[in-house]
Design a protein around this motif. Structure first.
Motif, PDB file in Angstrom:
ATOM      1  N   ALA A  35       0.845  -1.191   0.000  1.00  0.00           N
ATOM      2  CA  ALA A  35       0.000   0.000   0.000  1.00  0.00           C
ATOM      3  C   ALA A  35       0.887   1.250   0.000  1.00  0.00           C
ATOM      4  N   ASN A  36       0.291   2.403  -0.222  1.00  0.00           N
ATOM      5  CA  ASN A  36       1.036   3.667  -0.148  1.00  0.00           C
ATOM      6  C   ASN A  36       1.719   3.774   1.213  1.00  0.00           C
ATOM      7  N   GLY A  37       2.981   4.160   1.182  1.00  0.00           N
ATOM      8  CA  GLY A  37       3.701   4.379   2.439  1.00  0.00           C
ATOM      9  C   GLY A  37       4.177   3.121   3.132  1.00  0.00           C
ATOM     10  N   SER A  38       4.104   1.973   2.457  1.00  0.00           N
ATOM     11  CA  SER A  38       4.477   0.712   3.126  1.00  0.00           C
ATOM     12  C   SER A  38       5.991   0.482   3.131  1.00  0.00           C
ATOM     13  N   GLY A  39       6.742   1.236   2.325  1.00  0.00           N
ATOM     14  CA  GLY A  39       8.208   1.134   2.386  1.00  0.00           C
ATOM     15  C   GLY A  39       8.897   0.657   1.113  1.00  0.00           C
ATOM     16  N   LYS A  40       8.180   0.620  -0.004  1.00  0.00           N
ATOM     17  CA  LYS A  40       8.778   0.103  -1.257  1.00  0.00           C
ATOM     18  C   LYS A  40       9.922   1.004  -1.749  1.00  0.00           C
ATOM     19  N   THR A  41       9.602   2.307  -1.864  1.00  0.00           N
ATOM     20  CA  THR A  41      10.624   3.224  -2.382  1.00  0.00           C
ATOM     21  C   THR A  41      11.835   3.264  -1.454  1.00  0.00           C
ATOM     22  N   THR A  42      11.586   3.259  -0.141  1.00  0.00           N
ATOM     23  CA  THR A  42      12.699   3.283   0.816  1.00  0.00           C
ATOM     24  C   THR A  42      13.574   2.045   0.615  1.00  0.00           C
ATOM     25  N   THR A  43      12.951   0.893   0.423  1.00  0.00           N
ATOM     26  CA  THR A  43      13.718  -0.342   0.197  1.00  0.00           C
ATOM     27  C   THR A  43      14.545  -0.234  -1.081  1.00  0.00           C
ATOM     28  N   PRO A  77      14.237   5.702 -10.602  1.00  0.00           N
ATOM     29  CA  PRO A  77      13.751   6.215  -9.317  1.00  0.00           C
ATOM     30  C   PRO A  77      12.318   6.731  -9.396  1.00  0.00           C
ATOM     31  N   GLU A  78      11.721   6.866  -8.217  1.00  0.00           N
ATOM     32  CA  GLU A  78      10.347   7.378  -8.163  1.00  0.00           C
ATOM     33  C   GLU A  78      10.312   8.811  -8.682  1.00  0.00           C
ATOM     34  N   GLU A  79      11.307   9.607  -8.236  1.00  0.00           N
ATOM     35  CA  GLU A  79      11.361  10.975  -8.757  1.00  0.00           C
ATOM     36  C   GLU A  79      12.135  10.872 -10.071  1.00  0.00           C
ATOM     37  N   SER A 186       4.691  -1.747  -8.228  1.00  0.00           N
ATOM     38  CA  SER A 186       3.515  -1.368  -9.004  1.00  0.00           C
ATOM     39  C   SER A 186       2.274  -1.434  -8.130  1.00  0.00           C
ATOM     40  N   HIS A 187       1.307  -0.578  -8.465  1.00  0.00           N
ATOM     41  CA  HIS A 187       0.002  -0.665  -7.800  1.00  0.00           C
ATOM     42  C   HIS A 187      -1.018  -1.319  -8.723  1.00  0.00           C
ATOM     43  N   GLN A 188      -0.564  -1.650  -9.941  1.00  0.00           N
ATOM     44  CA  GLN A 188      -1.502  -2.226 -10.909  1.00  0.00           C
ATOM     45  C   GLN A 188      -1.496  -3.753 -10.758  1.00  0.00           C
TER      46      GLN A 188
END
Ligand SMILES: Nc1ncnc2c1ncn2[C@@H]1O[C@H](COP(=O)(O)OP(=O)(O)OP(=O)(O)O)[C@@H](O)[C@H]1O
Length: 293
Positions: A35-43, A77-79, A186-188
């Protein structure tokens, strides 16, 4: 193989990752869900060394990842950090050069990628003049130009139309087939379900489930069956040894309480009339996701 070993990370008092461990296997597409904010990007940032973990480590082929090893990683990256005013091909070549490629090799790899991503005609246009979906394809080219040993992609399919998804997917699958471990978030869910071999599901900074897609499906499915008969399946409610999940008209979904019970249900259905189908129901990724997070 890329291994994430018990990594943890906090921001102030906020513990964002707790003992996160998983593997990204060579030649496999691994979907990273949460989910949003669960830590994917940080990982992903920790894998790429953009952020340091407070505990744990990341290893590649059994050894700790060093900066020179990371040079061989490809990261989206996300950004999305490309230069809007720079021309598409020039920019991808330049990124290849930053990864140590010769001008000629970077140019050849760029031309090849732009062709695979159907961007050749836009090669000499400034990035900012492209649609967002096409800019996203350039991001993919930027992550792939140096023929990386590992690919880590933060939401590579977001904002792409269905045709662009297929194009990008074809390119990523090609890399996976060549033996590259590919990790992408992905969220899809429907898309992930279709294209990934392995799954890692993170919830509140901890791993909720990880493994091969089919294994996870089997692990999270209680055996269910769909029964379709003629004319009406209402009698199923009175059958012992099953739990009716859904029933409408001539179609029902039930869970047998013991092994082989579905055969008894089939015999009962046949004795009443025509049976159109008795099919095992496999849970969707969406259902598994909701169950584990
Ligand atoms: N630099 C930072 N400073 C403070 N908190 C941060 C920082 N980076 C991330 N966080 C927090 O860490 C948590 C995890 O964020 P992260 O971006 O890893 O989640 P995510 O799973 O990628 O989410 P999304 O699906 O929305 O992209 C969030 O609560 C976020 O606010």
């Amino acid at each position: 193989m890329l291994s994430v070993n018990a990594i943890s990370r906090s921001f102030g008092d906020h513990r964002v990752l707790r003992d996160v461990s998983f593997e990204v296997r060579p030649g496999r597409m691994t979907g990273f869900l949460g989910a949003n904010g669960s830590g994917k990007t940080t990982t992903m940032r920790i894998i790429l060394g953009v952020l340091a973990p407070h505990g744990g480590s990341v290893s590649w082929q059994g050894a700790p990842v060093t900066q020179s090893v990371r040079q061989r990683f490809g990261y989206m990256p996300e950004e999305r950090g490309l230069y809007p005013k720079m021309k598409v091909a020039e920019q991808v070549v330049w990124l290849g050069r930053l990864h140590g490629m010769s001008q000629a090799d970077a140019r050849a790899a760029t031309d090849r990628l732009l062709e695979q991503l159907e961007l050749t005609e836009r090669a000499d246009d400034r990035l900012e003049t492209l649609s967002l979906g096409n800019q996203q394809r350039v991001q993919i080219a930027a992550a792939l130009v140096h023929d990386p040993d590992v690919l880590v992609l933060d939401e590579p399919f977001s904002g792409l139309d269905p045709i662009a998804v297929e194009t990008v997917l074809g390119v990523l699958r090609g890399r996976a087939r060549a033996g590259v471990p590919v990790l992408f978030s992905s969220h899809q869910l429907a898309l992930v379900e279709r294209l990934c071999d392995d799954l890692v599901i993170i919830s509140g900074g901890a791993i909720a489930a990880a493994g091969a897609r089919e294994e996870l499906r089997a692990r999270h499915s209680s055996p269910r069956f769909e029964l379709v008969v003629e004319p009406d399946v209402g009698w199923l409610r009175d059958q012992p040894g099953i739990r009716v999940i859904d029933l409408e008209g001539s179609r029902a979904v039930f869970e047998p309480e013991g092994p082989g019970t579905e055969q008894r249900v089939l015999a009962a259905a046949l004795s009443r009339g025509e049976v159109r189908a008795l099919t095992p129901v496999v849970p969707t990724l969406d259902e598994i996701f909701r169950e584990v997070i």
